[in-house]
Each structure stands twice: as structure tokens, then as C-alpha cells.
Scaffold this active site. Sequence first.
Site, PDB file in Angstrom:
ATOM      1  N   SER A 170       0.863  -1.183   0.000  1.00 38.59           N
ATOM      2  CA  SER A 170       0.000   0.000   0.000  1.00 38.59           C
ATOM      3  C   SER A 170       0.901   1.235   0.000  1.00 38.59           C
ATOM      4  O   SER A 170       1.949   1.232  -0.639  1.00 38.59           O
ATOM      5  CB  SER A 170      -0.941  -0.032   1.205  1.00 38.59           C
ATOM      6  OG  SER A 170      -1.910   0.979   1.087  1.00 38.59           O
ATOM      7  N   TYR A 205      -4.954   7.944  -6.830  1.00 40.51           N
ATOM      8  CA  TYR A 205      -3.980   6.987  -6.291  1.00 40.51           C
ATOM      9  C   TYR A 205      -4.083   6.933  -4.776  1.00 40.51           C
ATOM     10  O   TYR A 205      -4.085   5.846  -4.178  1.00 40.51           O
ATOM     11  CB  TYR A 205      -2.564   7.377  -6.713  1.00 40.51           C
ATOM     12  CG  TYR A 205      -1.508   6.409  -6.238  1.00 40.51           C
ATOM     13  CD1 TYR A 205      -1.417   5.127  -6.774  1.00 40.51           C
ATOM     14  CD2 TYR A 205      -0.584   6.777  -5.261  1.00 40.51           C
ATOM     15  CE1 TYR A 205      -0.443   4.229  -6.353  1.00 40.51           C
ATOM     16  CE2 TYR A 205       0.397   5.885  -4.831  1.00 40.51           C
ATOM     17  CZ  TYR A 205       0.461   4.622  -5.384  1.00 40.51           C
ATOM     18  OH  TYR A 205       1.422   3.739  -4.948  1.00 40.51           O
ATOM     19  N   LYS A 209      -5.158   3.576  -2.446  1.00 43.15           N
ATOM     20  CA  LYS A 209      -4.359   3.049  -1.344  1.00 43.15           C
ATOM     21  C   LYS A 209      -5.154   3.042  -0.040  1.00 43.15           C
ATOM     22  O   LYS A 209      -4.990   2.143   0.802  1.00 43.15           O
ATOM     23  CB  LYS A 209      -3.066   3.852  -1.194  1.00 43.15           C
ATOM     24  CG  LYS A 209      -2.140   3.685  -2.388  1.00 43.15           C
ATOM     25  CD  LYS A 209      -1.711   2.230  -2.532  1.00 43.15           C
ATOM     26  CE  LYS A 209      -1.213   1.858  -3.887  1.00 43.15           C
ATOM     27  NZ  LYS A 209      -0.745   0.453  -3.981  1.00 43.15           N
TER      28      LYS A 209
END
Length: 339
Positions: A170, A205, A209
Site C-alpha cells: 500500500s 492513487y 491506497k
Amino acid sequence: MVQSALWDFLRGQFTRLPYPETTFTDQVVIVTGSNVGLGFEAAKHCTRLNAAKVILAVRNLDKGNAAKRAIEEATGRRGGVVEVWPLDLSSYESVKAFAQRAMRLPRLDVLLENAGIAGPPYRLAEDNESTITVNVVSTFLLGLLLLPKLRETGQRYNNTPRLPHLVIVSSGVHYFTKLPEQSAPEGKILATLNDKATANMGDRYNVSKLLEVLFTRELAARSPLPSQAGNARGKGGVIINYLNPGLCHSELARNAGLGLKFMKFLLARSTEVGSRTLVHAASAGEETHGQYLSDCKVSRVSPLVSNDTEKHGGKLHTRIWDEIVRKLEAIQPGIMQNL
């Protein structure tokens, strides 16, 4: 709290990370996204550390074979230790075909899910915006399809030094989103993320995550280790953890703006140093089950995540879990029976 996260980030970038020395003797390891960057360096470490087989799961076979040759040259280990298998996380059929092949392995000790994409252009892959498909849906589709193989390995080889591992790479950027899409009606967070008209690709993004963190925590909580469940140790448990490799030199942010590129120039870890966090997570102990790792140690998640658990009954965790589970069941009916 953002200031605290920034300070933790800056301090972490200059933290000396331990060089991997824990053996992977007899183990079979899969590393996704391993022809370049963090995945390549992690696969090289696992090969150096005596893994019986290291599978490079890559989209481009030519690049994968070049990575295989480079790893063999660097480690001196040839004779079929490193294999290259095709995997395209933008295709659910590719993920399912890869998992079917992996289920035929004699054992699987580590599934290190490193592959991901980051970039501002909006495009669809399968039935989602591509960042969500690759980083979230396909990542967990593969993990859940192979969870039985990991569990079987733990049962069959219960005298090994450690349990099998499912590791999700992650990022600390999960701190930097508030997930505004959570204001969507019940069951509509993913649908809202897929709406091109409202998609904030600059935050996408970070969001992907955050979704990884939320889902992995629930997955681990619903997959307790034998010791946590009060049973004898070694009866097929799988350590599930997730990690932040820090800001590293890699190809992930090749489409990034000048600001991030300048930050990387000043602060980024080398790719090899960043890969140490992946190898650490893949060999860490049972105390890391369900935990977020940063700088090779258990660390705190963002307040959005921790406060949701502690103060609000895990409502956001549950919403994300339910939506992703519904999607996974539509892709592969019955998959949740693998828990």
C-alpha cells in the site's frame, strides 16, 4: 494530524532500514509487478535468500524475462529458480488464469502483491476506472483466489519457521485523502469513483491506497490466525499484512508532475532500500497480522481509518468491504467461501 504525517514521512525517508537476511529456504514466492522497481528488487532479495522458486508475475513477458536474467546474474542462482508468468491486473480473466495456474503449484508461501498504477489520465479497465481495477479489485481478486493455496501450504508444511504470507504493498499516501466519495449513497462509493464527470484523478492513487488499507484490515480481521482463534499453531493460518515502502525511485510515478519529481530527487529512497520493506513484510511474524507496516515496523494508519474503527463502529470499513465483496462475487461467484 497531516503535519504529524508529514513529519513521520520525512523522518522515515532517512531511517536506516535493515538489509534482508531472513531465509526463504524451500519457499515458493510470487511477486507481482516484478520486472522493474520495488518488485524486481524484492524478487532479487528472495532469490538471494534461497527461495526454492520465485515467480515474476508481469504484464510484459519480454521485460519479465530480462528481469529474470538480471536476477540470475546478480544472485548466481539459475536452473529454474526464477520463473516468469503473465499477469495483467487490468483483466479479470488474466487474474483468474494466473490463479488457476498458481493453484497447481506444490506450495505457495508468499504472495507479494506489489503491482499497481498511478497516473492522472482517466480510463476504464473492465468495469471500473483503471486505478481502482488494478490497485484494488484485481489485487484482492488474486489474493482471495490464492488464499486457499496459502492456507493449504501452512497446513501441509506446518513445521516451517513461519506461516505463509499475503502481503499488500500500500502507501503512506492513504493519509492524504478524505475520500469525499464516502458521501455517496449506500452501496455507491465505487460507482461514484467510476463517474468520469466527477472523478478527481489527482486524488485517485491516494484513494486506491486507502481502499487497500480498509479492505485488508477487514480481510485480516475475518481471517484470524490459529493462535488468535485459540487453536493449535500452524493449522493453516496466513499472515495478512500491508505496508508503506516510502517514497522511492521507481517507475510508478513516471507520469507525475514536476513537484513530485523534484521531491523524489531530494528525498526518495533507492529502489533497493525501498524493497527491503516488502521483504520484511513477507517474512515478518504473527504480530504483523492485520497491521500496517512502515519503515519495517508496525505503524499507525491514518486517522480516517483508525477513528472509523474506534469511534464509529467501522462503518466505512464495512461499506468498502461490502462493495468490494459484491464486485468480487460478481467476477468469481463463491469466492468469499475462500475466507
